[in-house]
Design a protein around this motif. Structure first.
Motif, PDB file in Angstrom:
ATOM      1  N   ARG A  67       0.860  -1.181   0.000  1.00 62.05           N
ATOM      2  CA  ARG A  67       0.000   0.000   0.000  1.00 62.05           C
ATOM      3  C   ARG A  67       0.898   1.233   0.000  1.00 62.05           C
ATOM      4  N   SER A  68       1.198   1.707  -1.220  1.00 62.32           N
ATOM      5  CA  SER A  68       2.081   2.857  -1.344  1.00 62.32           C
ATOM      6  C   SER A  68       1.870   3.538  -2.689  1.00 62.32           C
ATOM      7  N   LYS A  69       2.339   4.773  -2.786  1.00 62.37           N
ATOM      8  CA  LYS A  69       2.248   5.538  -4.026  1.00 62.37           C
ATOM      9  C   LYS A  69       3.072   4.871  -5.122  1.00 62.37           C
ATOM     10  N   ASP A  70       4.252   4.372  -4.770  1.00 61.34           N
ATOM     11  CA  ASP A  70       5.123   3.740  -5.762  1.00 61.34           C
ATOM     12  C   ASP A  70       4.468   2.496  -6.364  1.00 61.34           C
ATOM     13  N   ALA A  71       3.785   1.712  -5.517  1.00 61.03           N
ATOM     14  CA  ALA A  71       3.125   0.494  -6.009  1.00 61.03           C
ATOM     15  C   ALA A  71       2.020   0.833  -6.998  1.00 61.03           C
ATOM     16  N   LEU A  72       1.263   1.877  -6.696  1.00 56.89           N
ATOM     17  CA  LEU A  72       0.196   2.300  -7.612  1.00 56.89           C
ATOM     18  C   LEU A  72       0.781   2.906  -8.881  1.00 56.89           C
ATOM     19  N   ASP A  73       1.888   3.651  -8.752  1.00 58.59           N
ATOM     20  CA  ASP A  73       2.535   4.216  -9.936  1.00 58.59           C
ATOM     21  C   ASP A  73       2.977   3.114 -10.892  1.00 58.59           C
ATOM     22  N   ASP A  74       3.486   2.012 -10.339  1.00 54.11           N
ATOM     23  CA  ASP A  74       3.913   0.885 -11.187  1.00 54.11           C
ATOM     24  C   ASP A  74       2.745   0.315 -11.975  1.00 54.11           C
ATOM     25  N   ILE A  75       1.554   0.370 -11.380  1.00 53.26           N
ATOM     26  CA  ILE A  75       0.360  -0.145 -12.061  1.00 53.26           C
ATOM     27  C   ILE A  75      -0.118   0.839 -13.124  1.00 53.26           C
ATOM     28  N   TYR A  76      -0.054   2.119 -12.813  1.00 54.45           N
ATOM     29  CA  TYR A  76      -0.585   3.143 -13.716  1.00 54.45           C
ATOM     30  C   TYR A  76       0.335   3.449 -14.892  1.00 54.45           C
ATOM     31  N   VAL A  77       1.644   3.228 -14.736  1.00 56.90           N
ATOM     32  CA  VAL A  77       2.585   3.545 -15.812  1.00 56.90           C
ATOM     33  C   VAL A  77       2.514   2.465 -16.893  1.00 56.90           C
ATOM     34  N   SER A  78       2.054   2.863 -18.071  1.00 57.91           N
ATOM     35  CA  SER A  78       1.886   1.916 -19.176  1.00 57.91           C
ATOM     36  C   SER A  78       3.217   1.287 -19.565  1.00 57.91           C
ATOM     37  N   GLY A  79       3.186  -0.031 -19.774  1.00 52.29           N
ATOM     38  CA  GLY A  79       4.366  -0.743 -20.247  1.00 52.29           C
ATOM     39  C   GLY A  79       5.164  -1.423 -19.161  1.00 52.29           C
ATOM     40  N   SER A  81       5.930  -4.020 -16.073  1.00 56.58           N
ATOM     41  CA  SER A  81       5.516  -5.410 -15.884  1.00 56.58           C
ATOM     42  C   SER A  81       4.329  -5.503 -14.932  1.00 56.58           C
ATOM     43  N   GLU A  82       4.293  -4.640 -13.910  1.00 59.92           N
ATOM     44  CA  GLU A  82       3.189  -4.667 -12.951  1.00 59.92           C
ATOM     45  C   GLU A  82       1.903  -4.166 -13.597  1.00 59.92           C
ATOM     46  N   SER A  83       2.026  -3.163 -14.452  1.00 55.23           N
ATOM     47  CA  SER A  83       0.852  -2.660 -15.175  1.00 55.23           C
ATOM     48  C   SER A  83       0.276  -3.746 -16.075  1.00 55.23           C
ATOM     49  N   GLU A  84       1.145  -4.435 -16.790  1.00 54.13           N
ATOM     50  CA  GLU A  84       0.685  -5.515 -17.675  1.00 54.13           C
ATOM     51  C   GLU A  84       0.051  -6.642 -16.875  1.00 54.13           C
ATOM     52  N   ARG A  85       0.635  -6.957 -15.723  1.00 55.98           N
ATOM     53  CA  ARG A  85       0.095  -8.047 -14.889  1.00 55.98           C
ATOM     54  C   ARG A  85      -1.314  -7.724 -14.419  1.00 55.98           C
ATOM     55  N   ILE A  86      -1.523  -6.519 -13.904  1.00 49.77           N
ATOM     56  CA  ILE A  86      -2.834  -6.154 -13.372  1.00 49.77           C
ATOM     57  C   ILE A  86      -3.858  -5.989 -14.491  1.00 49.77           C
ATOM     58  N   LEU A  87      -3.461  -5.385 -15.609  1.00 47.14           N
ATOM     59  CA  LEU A  87      -4.389  -5.215 -16.728  1.00 47.14           C
ATOM     60  C   LEU A  87      -4.838  -6.554 -17.284  1.00 47.14           C
ATOM     61  N   ASN A  88      -3.903  -7.491 -17.425  1.00 47.31           N
ATOM     62  CA  ASN A  88      -4.250  -8.828 -17.908  1.00 47.31           C
ATOM     63  C   ASN A  88      -5.156  -9.554 -16.915  1.00 47.31           C
TER      64      ASN A  88
END
Length: 402
Positions: A67-79, A81-88
């Motif tokens: 639960r942190s800003k960095d973790a959410l940023d990893d999800i929101y930044v397109s491209g 690996s974490e963004s791709e994982r959550i989107l998929n």
């Protein structure tokens, strides 16, 4: 895509308790602020969206995230690996599905707060008086509910006992800085589940409970939208005339049937809803309080007075009261396709113990009638088409493009 005219922006803008800009959404009436999860300034800054994103990521991704800003940023930044994982994961899980599940769990939490003596969520989980927001504790609680209800196919057996189990639960979990790590969040969720699991029982009707009915959150959203999309929504206070005798209004069900037809005739891509148990007049809410000793719940400019009070005055069960409405529609001269669609989508919501009937009008492929008469919506009023030109104009909305 929904388009909101610029002049309607105040209707979706947030007014803070200490300001008076004339905006329609009062922060202290919104769930997040009303229950103390967030402060009104947090809502204005759209932090509710961040916290929902965190919860959704934890649910659909199959593992808790930090639960942190960095973790959410990893999800929101397109491209990434974490963004791709959550989107998929979201594509596989289904956005509508997780939305329904979260809204249902929030509704269940509200029912727990409403069990017996009504209490706000913050007051329930913190015995020491404070005004601090608690999004991290709320996330733990909501995910625990989701794992028990959706993950283990369970329902709440006793809301009153569950309220007791949740009392001061914040003192029994870690709420310090280290509680943001995934492993600590897991310990907290498991601790909450251990304390409340005895108040849940197995159910075979999970899908029916979650995915086919309106939740409390849905109902509040419909009421607020009714203030903007006048043609698509209609609110009725009930079946009885508001006087001490409580006689039935013989024309009420007929009026609703004509409004169903009119909303269906807006066009083949349009849908709408009718809520029974809501009034837009404070005078009506005051009258209900005097006659039935029922305190209305204010949502925006509307007042939820409910229908349970009417069933009580009629001396029948809420189920029989609901049936009166269904039978009225079933026996009406409404176009068969529309009639059957409406009957299959009608449902009852307990809504803070007041009781509401929600009638959904789904998009129709052809012009609809009531006993060979055509009805249409003129703003927030239902009118009968009286000339061939009017009928032809409404029918043209359903004509296939050349």
């Amino acid at each position: 895509m929904d388009i909101l005219p610029l002049e309607a922006m105040p209707s979706i803008s947030i007014d803070l308790p200490m300001s008076n800009h004339g905006y329609e959404v009062k922060a202290d009436e919104v769930f997040w602020v009303n229950q103390g999860v967030l402060k009104s300034t947090d809502l204005r800054d759209s932090l509710d969206e961040q916290y929902i994103a965190d919860i959704v990521a934890c649910i659909v991704g199959g593992q808790l995230i930090e639960r942190s800003k960095d973790a959410l940023d990893d999800i929101y930044v397109s491209g990434t690996s974490e963004s791709e994982r959550i989107l998929n994961a979201l594509e596989v899980y289904g956005a509508d599905k997780v939305s329904d599940e979260i809204k249902f769990c929030i509704s269940e939490l509200l029912k727990v707060c409403d069990a017996g003596q009504r209490i706000k969520l913050r007051t329930l989980i913190f015995t020491k008086t404070n005004t601090n927001a608690f999004p991290s504790v709320f996330a733990i609680l909501l995910i625990a509910f989701h794992e028990l209800i959706v993950g283990e196919n369970k329902k709440i057996a006793n809301y009153g006992e569950l309220q007791k189990a949740l009392n001061d639960i914040s003192s029994r979990i870690e709420t310090g800085r280290k509680a943001t790590a995934p492993e600590e969040r897991r310990k907290n969720i498991d601790a909450v589940k251990g304390l409340i699991s005895s108040d849940f029982v197995k159910t075979t009707k999970l899908s029916e409970m979650i995915y086919s009915n309106h939740t409390t959150v849905d109902i509040e959203s419909v009421i607020r939208r009714s203030e903007i999309e006048l043609a698509n929504y209609e609110l009725k206070q009930g079946l009885l005339v508001l006087d001490v005798n409580g006689v039935e209004d013989p024309q009420m069900i007929d009026k609703v049937i004509k409004t169903i037809c009119a909303i269906a005739n807006i066009g083949p891509k349009s849908s709408g809803k009718i809520l029974i148990g809501v009034t837009d007049k404070k005078a009506d809410a005051d009258r209900v309080k005097k006659i039935d000793s029922v305190e209305a719940k204010k949502i925006g400019k509307r007042f939820v007075v409910g229908v349970n009070r009417e069933a009580k005055r009629l001396g029948i069960s809420v189920e029989k009261y609901f049936t009166k409405w269904k039978e009225g529609i079933k026996k009406s001269g409404l176009s068969p396709t529309l009639r059957d669609s409406v009957l299959s989508s009608m449902d009852f919501n307990s809504f803070y113990g007041l009781g509401l009937i929600a009638i959904t009008i789904l998009p129709q492929k052809e012009l609809s009638y009531v006993d060979d008469e055509v009805y249409w919506r003129n703003g927030d009023s239902t009118e009968r088409a009286t000339t061939p030109k009017q009928i032809a104009g409404i029918a043209s909305r359903f004509a296939s493009p050349a």
